[in-house]
Motif scaffolding. Structure first.
Motif, PDB file in Angstrom:
ATOM      1  N   ALA A   7     -11.887  26.842  38.686  1.00  0.00           N
ATOM      2  CA  ALA A   7     -12.077  26.367  37.312  1.00  0.00           C
ATOM      3  C   ALA A   7     -11.319  27.277  36.352  1.00  0.00           C
ATOM      4  O   ALA A   7     -11.174  28.478  36.600  1.00  0.00           O
ATOM      5  N   PRO A   8     -10.806  26.721  35.258  1.00  0.00           N
ATOM      6  CA  PRO A   8     -10.086  27.575  34.306  1.00  0.00           C
ATOM      7  C   PRO A   8     -11.019  28.618  33.689  1.00  0.00           C
ATOM      8  O   PRO A   8     -12.205  28.368  33.465  1.00  0.00           O
ATOM      9  N   VAL A   9     -10.464  29.765  33.430  1.00  0.00           N
ATOM     10  CA  VAL A   9     -11.236  30.878  32.875  1.00  0.00           C
ATOM     11  C   VAL A   9     -11.104  30.844  31.360  1.00  0.00           C
ATOM     12  O   VAL A   9     -10.008  30.687  30.829  1.00  0.00           O
ATOM     13  N   TYR A  10     -12.233  30.976  30.674  1.00  0.00           N
ATOM     14  CA  TYR A  10     -12.221  31.032  29.209  1.00  0.00           C
ATOM     15  C   TYR A  10     -11.770  32.421  28.807  1.00  0.00           C
ATOM     16  O   TYR A  10     -12.369  33.421  29.171  1.00  0.00           O
ATOM     17  N   LEU A  11     -10.682  32.472  28.059  1.00  0.00           N
ATOM     18  CA  LEU A  11     -10.114  33.748  27.640  1.00  0.00           C
ATOM     19  C   LEU A  11     -10.453  33.975  26.176  1.00  0.00           C
ATOM     20  O   LEU A  11      -9.919  33.304  25.301  1.00  0.00           O
ATOM     21  N   ASN A  12     -11.357  34.895  25.914  1.00  0.00           N
ATOM     22  CA  ASN A  12     -11.766  35.214  24.548  1.00  0.00           C
ATOM     23  C   ASN A  12     -10.860  36.333  24.031  1.00  0.00           C
ATOM     24  O   ASN A  12     -11.003  37.495  24.409  1.00  0.00           O
ATOM     25  N   LEU A  13      -9.912  35.981  23.150  1.00  0.00           N
ATOM     26  CA  LEU A  13      -8.949  36.955  22.657  1.00  0.00           C
ATOM     27  C   LEU A  13      -9.574  38.014  21.753  1.00  0.00           C
ATOM     28  O   LEU A  13      -8.987  39.064  21.544  1.00  0.00           O
ATOM     29  N   PHE A  14     -10.764  37.722  21.208  1.00  0.00           N
ATOM     30  CA  PHE A  14     -11.421  38.693  20.332  1.00  0.00           C
ATOM     31  C   PHE A  14     -12.071  39.827  21.123  1.00  0.00           C
ATOM     32  O   PHE A  14     -12.399  40.864  20.566  1.00  0.00           O
ATOM     33  N   ARG A  15     -12.267  39.626  22.421  1.00  0.00           N
ATOM     34  CA  ARG A  15     -12.879  40.665  23.240  1.00  0.00           C
ATOM     35  C   ARG A  15     -11.841  41.565  23.888  1.00  0.00           C
ATOM     36  O   ARG A  15     -12.177  42.622  24.410  1.00  0.00           O
ATOM     37  N   ILE A  16     -10.579  41.144  23.835  1.00  0.00           N
ATOM     38  CA  ILE A  16      -9.517  41.950  24.417  1.00  0.00           C
ATOM     39  C   ILE A  16      -9.085  42.986  23.386  1.00  0.00           C
ATOM     40  O   ILE A  16      -8.851  42.664  22.231  1.00  0.00           O
TER      41      ILE A  16
END
Length: 126
Positions: A7-16
């Motif tokens: 399944a595609p992974v949700y990438l939260n750019l605010f946590r990077i």
């Protein structure tokens, strides 16, 4: 048998947590886009101001609108950040400040100098 795809992974750019150099580079690109988008309005103001004393007064009158003042502060930040980071990138191309610690320091200096300059502009305008 077909293999099931993950399944595609949700990438939260605010946590990077991006390095300061990446933030400076991204802000350099954003500031360039903002300058490009604001160019027609400022060319219009220049044309208006060169029509004579009445046109100059009308161009100055645009800055009585709060939204235009806010936009001018954003454009001032954009111009200053684009200038400072552009000089930084040119120096890096000349292999000045390429080491990681120097690059990080100059990135912080560019970001802070642009913010401080924009605040000084805002203080003078408002």
């Amino acid at each position: 048998m077909s293999k099931q795809q993950p399944a595609p992974v949700y990438l939260n750019l605010f946590r990077i947590r991006f390095p300061v150099g990446a933030v400076t580079s991204f802000a350099h690109r954003v500031s360039g886009v903002l300058l490009f988008l604001a160019l027609p309005f400022f060319v219009y103001l220049l044309d208006l101001s060169l029509r004579g004393p009445d046109g100059f007064a009308a161009a100055i009158g645009w800055f009585d609108v709060r939204l235009v003042r806010l936009g001018s502060i954003i454009i001032a930040w954009s111009l200053l950040h684009h200038l400072f980071s552009g000089v930084r990138f040119l120096l890096i191309d000349l292999e000045v400040g390429v080491q990681r610690s120097q690059a990080r320091t100059t990135a912080w200096l560019v970001n802070m100098a642009a913010l401080v300059s924009a605040f000084v502009y805002a203080w003078c305008v408002l």
